[in-house]
Write an enzyme that holds these catalytic residues in place. Structure first.
Site, mmCIF file in Angstrom:
data_model
loop_
_atom_site.group_PDB
_atom_site.id
_atom_site.type_symbol
_atom_site.label_atom_id
_atom_site.label_comp_id
_atom_site.label_asym_id
_atom_site.label_seq_id
_atom_site.Cartn_x
_atom_site.Cartn_y
_atom_site.Cartn_z
ATOM 1 N N TYR A 110 43.294 44.617 19.242
ATOM 2 C CA TYR A 110 42.723 43.267 19.121
ATOM 3 C C TYR A 110 43.728 42.210 19.556
ATOM 4 O O TYR A 110 43.387 41.284 20.291
ATOM 5 C CB TYR A 110 42.250 43.015 17.695
ATOM 6 C CG TYR A 110 41.664 41.631 17.497
ATOM 7 C CD1 TYR A 110 40.520 41.237 18.177
ATOM 8 C CD2 TYR A 110 42.263 40.721 16.630
ATOM 9 C CE1 TYR A 110 39.980 39.966 18.006
ATOM 10 C CE2 TYR A 110 41.732 39.452 16.441
ATOM 11 C CZ TYR A 110 40.592 39.076 17.135
ATOM 12 O OH TYR A 110 40.066 37.811 16.968
ATOM 13 N N ARG B 192 43.041 36.968 26.570
ATOM 14 C CA ARG B 192 42.027 35.908 26.531
ATOM 15 C C ARG B 192 42.682 34.532 26.437
ATOM 16 O O ARG B 192 42.270 33.583 27.117
ATOM 17 C CB ARG B 192 41.083 36.122 25.356
ATOM 18 C CG ARG B 192 40.032 35.014 25.213
ATOM 19 C CD ARG B 192 39.117 35.233 24.025
ATOM 20 N NE ARG B 192 39.828 35.302 22.759
ATOM 21 C CZ ARG B 192 39.231 35.402 21.570
ATOM 22 N NH1 ARG B 192 37.902 35.474 21.501
ATOM 23 N NH2 ARG B 192 39.930 35.464 20.456
ATOM 24 N N TYR C 142 46.097 29.959 13.219
ATOM 25 C CA TYR C 142 46.546 31.033 12.335
ATOM 26 C C TYR C 142 48.062 31.214 12.449
ATOM 27 O O TYR C 142 48.631 31.105 13.544
ATOM 28 C CB TYR C 142 45.859 32.348 12.713
ATOM 29 C CG TYR C 142 44.471 32.546 12.145
ATOM 30 C CD1 TYR C 142 43.884 31.607 11.308
ATOM 31 C CD2 TYR C 142 43.736 33.678 12.463
ATOM 32 C CE1 TYR C 142 42.618 31.803 10.801
ATOM 33 C CE2 TYR C 142 42.457 33.884 11.954
ATOM 34 C CZ TYR C 142 41.908 32.938 11.127
ATOM 35 O OH TYR C 142 40.649 33.141 10.625
ATOM 36 N N ARG D 14 34.622 27.690 14.972
ATOM 37 C CA ARG D 14 33.767 28.334 13.962
ATOM 38 C C ARG D 14 32.282 28.211 14.280
ATOM 39 O O ARG D 14 31.476 29.030 13.843
ATOM 40 C CB ARG D 14 34.031 27.740 12.581
ATOM 41 C CG ARG D 14 35.465 27.895 12.093
ATOM 42 C CD ARG D 14 35.802 29.342 11.815
ATOM 43 N NE ARG D 14 37.193 29.480 11.353
ATOM 44 C CZ ARG D 14 37.790 30.632 11.145
ATOM 45 N NH1 ARG D 14 37.153 31.764 11.380
ATOM 46 N NH2 ARG D 14 39.044 30.672 10.726
ATOM 47 N N GLU E 297 31.242 41.293 8.798
ATOM 48 C CA GLU E 297 31.258 40.043 9.555
ATOM 49 C C GLU E 297 29.813 39.690 9.880
ATOM 50 O O GLU E 297 28.996 40.580 10.153
ATOM 51 C CB GLU E 297 32.087 40.194 10.830
ATOM 52 C CG GLU E 297 32.216 38.921 11.648
ATOM 53 C CD GLU E 297 33.267 39.027 12.743
ATOM 54 O OE1 GLU E 297 33.022 38.499 13.840
ATOM 55 O OE2 GLU E 297 34.335 39.642 12.493
#
Length: 332
Positions: A139, A146, A200, A213, A320
């Site tokens: 990940y 990305r 983060y 979000r 999720e």
């Protein structure tokens, strides 16, 4: 001109409603691939078989007949207002360079075709919490590539980062799809219960995730993949029922009048009962009945929810959830 979506079984053709046309489809089943669908449209197939149910398609429709292009590693479709782009990367030892290259190709296509606003992305990462050939979590390897592509596309700004989902699959390799618009002004939304993902701390990896979000476009609210995270920390470790409730509480606050007003979006606000096109990703197959029970208790029995048995982006997250709050008149 609003883009819409609905679920159909894979045994049925992806027919659009009257006066609408299929832009693209995403098939959630047992195989991976990027092909033409029955009508010539792009179809992204993902190995994310539904537990306790049949495979299904997510069908995106538009007014105005689209033009479709399908190539070996990417495909796109557009109708003058909306653009769909999908890409597929086979299994790699290290993903950062190929992810950067293919995402930059997709973003260059967005620019070339003048669909200037990306408003929703999905990222499907096989072996998402496994390790790559250099010992980095897959990940984080993906996130790094990305982020580099987004930097090429928009520099250091986070203001244009769209709603997104980053989720595992039952296969290997990475796939993605995005939606962009030529006209309109997307509003990208954060959740005051949660740290913005792009802020983060380093404990989650050398590069922060690149997404908002939620995104509001044409009075439709696209809710990103959401989990049991308060601030930046996972809560309710090992308790799938409490994680599901916390996830739904996060979504409830995200779409609430209070949260939207705090970000300058007035005269708007929704409840969980307004959520549609809901997909619930559950790490452990044995947890699906418990997650389903909590969702039915909270969302009601009349709402269509699709459950998929795949890993989430942190090994301590068990569930999720994502969805859409559609504009009035969007009959799902």
């Amino acid at each position: 001109m609003t883009i819409r979506a609905h679920f159909t079984p894979v045994t049925q053709p992806p027919l659009a409603e009257q006066d609408r046309h299929v832009l693209a489809t995403v098939t959630f089943g047992g195989t991976s691939g990027l092909t033409r669908g029955e009508q010539g449209h792009p179809d992204l197939a993902l190995p994310m078989a539904v537990t306790g149910g049949d495979a299904f398609r997510e069908v995106w429709t538009v007014t105005g007949r689209p033009r479709w292009t399908v190539r070996e590693d990417h495909a796109y479709a557009h109708n003058g207002r909306h653009l769909f782009v999908a890409g597929l990367i086979p299994e790699q030892g290290v993903y950062t360079p190929p992810v950067r290259a293919l995402y930059e190709k997709a973003f260059a296509l967005v620019d070339h075709l003048d669909y200037s606003h990306i408003f929703r992305m999905w990222n499907f990462v096989g072996d998402i919490v496994g390790t790559n050939a250099e010992g980095m979590e897959v990940y984080q390897d993906f996130v790094q590539g990305r982020a580099q592509a987004f930097h090429t596309f928009m520099g250091d700004s986070t203001a244009q980062l769209p709603a997104a989902t980053g989720i595992g699959t039952q296969g290997r390799g990475i796939a993605f799809c995005l939606l962009a618009t030529k006209r309109g002004a997307p509003r990208h939304i954060e959740n005051s219960r949660q740290t913005a993902a792009y802020h983060y701390p380093d404990q989650y990896g050398p590069t922060s995730p690149s997404f908002a979000r939620a995104t509001l476009l044409d009075d439709t609210l696209y809710v990103s993949g959401t989990a049991s995270i308060l601030g930046h920390e996972t809560v309710h470790h090992g308790d799938v029922r409490r994680q599901t409730r916390e996830t739904l509480a996060n979504i409830a606050h995200l779409v609430s009048r209070e949260n939207l007003a705090a970000q300058g979006i007035e005269d708007a606000g929704h409840d969980l009962k307004d959520l549609r096109m809901i997909k619930v990703y559950v790490r452990h197959e044995d947890d699906v009945p418990a997650v389903r029970a909590v969702c039915e208790e909270t969302l009601g029995l009349g709402v269509e929810v699709k459950y998929l048995n795949v890993a989430v982006c942190r090994d301590d997250l068990l569930v999720e959830i994502e969805g859409i709050v559609p504009a009035r008149g969007w009959d799902l």
